[in-house]
Write an enzyme that holds these catalytic residues in place. Structure first.
Site, PDB file in Angstrom:
ATOM      1  N   SER A 188       0.833  -1.190   0.000  1.00 18.97           N
ATOM      2  CA  SER A 188       0.000   0.000   0.000  1.00 18.97           C
ATOM      3  C   SER A 188       0.880   1.257   0.000  1.00 18.97           C
ATOM      4  O   SER A 188       1.601   1.509  -0.959  1.00 18.97           O
ATOM      5  CB  SER A 188      -0.964  -0.037   1.182  1.00 18.97           C
ATOM      6  OG  SER A 188      -1.975   0.929   1.056  1.00 18.97           O
ATOM      7  N   HIS A 246      -7.434  -5.428  -1.580  1.00 19.06           N
ATOM      8  CA  HIS A 246      -6.226  -4.685  -1.214  1.00 19.06           C
ATOM      9  C   HIS A 246      -5.203  -5.602  -0.546  1.00 19.06           C
ATOM     10  O   HIS A 246      -3.997  -5.470  -0.749  1.00 19.06           O
ATOM     11  CB  HIS A 246      -6.604  -3.530  -0.296  1.00 19.06           C
ATOM     12  CG  HIS A 246      -5.496  -2.552  -0.088  1.00 19.06           C
ATOM     13  ND1 HIS A 246      -4.879  -1.883  -1.118  1.00 19.06           N
ATOM     14  CD2 HIS A 246      -4.871  -2.127   1.053  1.00 19.06           C
ATOM     15  CE1 HIS A 246      -3.938  -1.081  -0.642  1.00 19.06           C
ATOM     16  NE2 HIS A 246      -3.912  -1.214   0.667  1.00 19.06           N
ATOM     17  N   ASP A 306      -9.087  -4.709  -5.949  1.00 20.16           N
ATOM     18  CA  ASP A 306      -8.687  -3.792  -4.874  1.00 20.16           C
ATOM     19  C   ASP A 306      -9.764  -2.726  -4.666  1.00 20.16           C
ATOM     20  O   ASP A 306     -10.151  -2.025  -5.595  1.00 20.16           O
ATOM     21  CB  ASP A 306      -7.362  -3.126  -5.251  1.00 20.16           C
ATOM     22  CG  ASP A 306      -6.721  -2.380  -4.082  1.00 20.16           C
ATOM     23  OD1 ASP A 306      -7.452  -1.962  -3.165  1.00 20.16           O
ATOM     24  OD2 ASP A 306      -5.493  -2.211  -4.092  1.00 20.16           O
TER      25      ASP A 306
END
Length: 804
Positions: free
Chosen positions: A671, A778, A744
């Site tokens: 991330s 994610h 995601d």
């Protein structure tokens, strides 16, 4: 033949770059890495409110990819499994049992079918039983398990609606629940035609709507129909004997909050117009108070669509928010409203104002306390004492005060006024307790004393503690603190007067387990409750060490260094993987403070970098990457420079120790850590390779802010440009492995972020690999995805780092 000719013509028109794509089945990494994916989860305890019983919960292992292949709807910020009318891909428990904390006797429940998937378990307010939600292929169903007989049975045959917040709420007496069910008469799913009836139109009428980039929003009238179909529910009252009463008709219920006295319900309902820019939690909402028989007592608020919330640090919506029942009163409603209309740019002496209204909810609200900073919450103690918080995200200031709810005109008494970044001076948090549906701060010594627990951060690391706090003198007395070589923290105060506590205790070699600690006993101060074992014993020989070092501007940094089992300095320096995540600070002193403990057990996760220590790498984990902006400076104004300085300091330290070969270092992150990784490869030559998972690389695609950045692209275009590694793709020459979930849903990290950076790197001839994981979000949770991720990372590291 005609079809063959057309196919050949089409293939001839495809660019050669696209023809070069790899087709690869899911791969399996070396055995040590695969074992981490398949390691059983450690059970957890869910304690009764009185602390005498605990539900032992065993979580399911990683699901298979086929479990993720079911239909998923993406509507209004939700991911919906239409088959169960609940969240997509829900986790679940495979087993529950009852543990008596007094006798340590463990017993099994009867009536629970073998193989039953348990979505959720929650104690009744009086601890007489637990509500259980069963997860089936047909939906979610409510069960009840009685603590006297230890028998479980289904309460309602109609499936629950698992969307828009909580599925049920207990009444304080523990004898019944308010439940959201799927309306029996809702009919079949709307049939959406593939033929459009017209264009989808959105229009801006002049009011500002600076909304951060989000995914899974509504996109069409067809989406609206599907949202209504799956999100609407009917409210019923379910008694633990299985009888039911109708309560409220079909609607979009987003909140059910029962007053502590059990006589009133606070109900939130979403209404139109819907938005294609923000999720359902920001849509128009009607807040009303109802009696237990479903009669409207008073409509409290009509909250409008929230697309035009101000921007900046501590911006919030205007109008009522944080609408909650006062916990120490039978029926007193409290809420807060911004005095600056939610806009931090407005200069006002006070930011927020609290209000209250008591049963029978007639007349005007009573103004309560004002806060100089943004309201940060209130916790209840007694009728004349509550604890109120204020905060400033921009300056990191946080204020904790005592207030007297019975005297709103009285000035708050400040207990602490400090920086939220300063871990060393953190006094901890007041301990709360829950009983009969009320959540209150725990008291002792006939109401004269409160308790504080905290991490106990210091230059030596974290040492959790338990303090007593004298309300009158505001002085603290330490009654217990974790001691080396263990890391032990308070899970629950079982007896506040006898000072008996439940803790979790672990060491560098022993996994976390629960213990009962009697702080007044000298004969048997510690009693073991659980005996969870290490699921990965082959990690026992791995060396773990916390290291400290300094950045070139004097900021102290830390990292946790792992070296392979049996490795010695004379064996020579190792290839190294550095894993990090940048964090913003307003103070150099706070950024340099030590966090964590050398005495915690290393419980490996497939998503961590630590597993690669088994493959011959040194691991610099949780490497400190502070981004500091003191005074009026914004941290991100020097983001890139500070990234490089952090990285250089860590490599220099590890090389100085003889652990790391500085020519064979990879950097990686997930991330925002992936964003960091790409920036480092673009702006320095410290690394042999990089691994970036689920990142965002072009900040112009998140123009209304990201992470802790509150300025918009138009306010700070140079910052957005410089922080975007996409802007410098032509400078990235080191090999970069990018992994991204195709599904995601994290704000800002659209899969196109990785696709566009890969295209830019490929266009400039840089060595890069893009791995798009089907059906993953994610984070990656399917077994096949986790195994393949580890295989990709291991192969990349071996090729470009270990064997360089």
């Amino acid at each position: 033949m005609k079809h063959l000719w057309i196919t050949l013509l089409f293939m001839s028109l495809i660019p050669s770059a696209l023809m070069a794509q790899n087709s690869l089945a899911y791969q399996v990494p070396p055995p040590e890495l695969a074992a981490i994916v398949d390691a059983p989860a450690t059970p957890t305890l869910s304690l009764s409110h009185d602390g005498t019983l605990a539900i032992v919960q065993t979580r399911a292992e990683s699901p298979n990819i086929e479990d993720y292949a079911d239909e998923m709807l993406r509507l209004a910020g939700l991911r919906i499994d239409p088959a169960i009318n609940g969240p997509s891909r829900p986790g679940y428990l495979t087993e529950i049992s009852l543990l008596n904390l007094n006798t340590l006797e463990k017993r099994e429940f009867s009536g629970i079918p073998k193989g039953m998937k348990i979505y959720r378990v929650s104690w009744a307010p009086d601890d007489s039983g637990v509500a259980i939600i069963e997860l089936t292929s047909r939906g979610l169903f409510l069960w009840y398990a009685d603590m006297t007989t230890l028998t479980a049975r289904k309460l309602v045959n109609q499936p629950l609606n698992g969307l828009l917040g909580g599925t049920y709420s207990w009444l304080p007496d523990g004898k019944s629940l308010i439940v959201k069910i799927i309306p029996e008469d809702r009919g079949g799913r709307p049939q959406i035609s593939a033929v459009p009836t017209g264009p989808v139109i959105q229009e801006s009428t002049g009011s500002k709507a600076a909304v951060r980039t989000s995914q899974d929003m509504l996109t069409s009238p067809a989406d609206e129909l599907l949202f209504d179909y799956y999100a609407k529910a009917r409210l019923i009252r379910v008694n633990i004997d299985g009888s039911t009463q109708n309560l409220l008709p079909t609607d979009l219920y987003t909140g059910i909050d029962i007053a502590p006295g059990g006589e009133f319900l606070l109900i939130n309902r979403v209404t139109k117009p819907y938005s294609y820019q923000v999720g359902y939690s920001s849509w128009p909402t009607i807040v009303g108070i109802y009696s237990l028989d479903g009669q409207l007592v008073r409509e409290m608020f009509r909250i409008p669509l929230m697309e035009d919330v101000p921007t900046g640090y501590d911006a919030t919506r205007p109008g009522p928010r944080s609408i909650r029942w006062r916990q120490d009163a039978p029926a007193s409603l409290w809420w807060v409203e911004a005095l600056d209309k939610g806009d931090p740019a407005v200069e006002v002496p006070f930011r927020d104002q609290l209000y209250s209204l008591e049963a029978p909810f007639k007349g005007e609200p009573i103004p309560q306390f004002k806060t100089r900073l943004r309201f940060g919450g209130i916790s209840w103690v007694t009728e004349d004492l509550a604890v109120m918080g204020e905060r400033s995200s921009k300056t990191r200031q946080t204020i904790t005060s005592f207030v007297n709810p019975s005297k709103p005109e009285a000035k708050p008494v400040v207990v602490w006024d400090r920086s939220s970044e300063d871990r060393y001076t953190n006094p901890g948090s007041f301990v709360s307790t829950s009983t009969k549906g009320r959540s209150l701060i725990l008291t002792a010594d006939k109401g004269r004393t409160l308790f504080l627990t905290g991490s106990g951060s210091s230059p030596e690391g974290d040492r959790p503690f338990l303090d007593k706090f004298d309300i009158k003198t505001q002085k603290t007395t330490r009654i217990w603190q974790s001691e080396a070589p263990y890391y032990e923290s308070v899970s629950r105060i079982l007896d506040p007067d006898k000072l008996v506590i439940l803790t979790t205790r672990q060491s560098a070699t022993e996994p976390a387990n629960y213990f009962i600690r009697d702080l007044k006993s000298r004969k048997q101060p510690l009693t073991r409750v659980t005996s969870f074992t290490d699921p990965l014993p082959f990690m026992q020989g791995v060396n773990k060490e916390r290291i400290t070092y300094f950045r070139n501007d004097g900021v102290q940094l830390t990292a946790t260094l792992y070296t392979p089992a049996g490795w010695k300095k004379e064996d020579g320096p190792l290839p190294t993987l550095m894993w990090a995540y940048p964090v913003e600070y307003k103070s150099k002193d706070a950024a340099g403070q030590i966090s964590g403990s050398p005495y915690t057990f290393t419980r490996l996760s497939p998503n961590s970098a630590i597993p690669f220590v088994t493959q011959g790498y040194a691991i610099l984990d949780n490497t400190a990457f502070p981004i500091i902006g003191e005074g009026d400076a914004e941290p991100n104004d020097t983001f890139v420079e500070q990234l490089v300085a952090n990285a250089q300091a860590a490599i220099d330290k590890a090389a100085e120790m003889g652990v790391t070969d500085p020519k064979r270092v990879a950097v990686g992150g997930h991330s925002y850590g992936a964003f960091m990784t790409a920036n480092l490869l673009a702006h320095c030559d410290l690394f042999a390779a990089g691994i970036a998972r689920s990142g965002a690389y072009n900040r112009t695609l998140t123009p209304f802010g990201f992470q802790s950045e509150r300025r918009t692209y138009w306010e700070a275009p140079e910052v957005y440009y410089k922080m975007s590694p996409f802007s410098y793709a032509d400078r990235i020459t080191e090999p970069l492995l990018m992994i991204h979930g195709i599904a995601d849903n994290n704000s800002g990290t659209f899969p196109i972020q990785s696709e566009r950076l890969f295209a830019a790197l490929k266009g400039h001839g840089a060595p890069a690999r893009l791995v798009m994981l089907p059906l993953e979000s994610h984070g990656y949770s399917a077994r096949e995805s986790q195994l393949h991720m580890l295989w990709e990372m291991n192969a990349w590291l071996d090729k470009y780092v270990k064997n360089k």
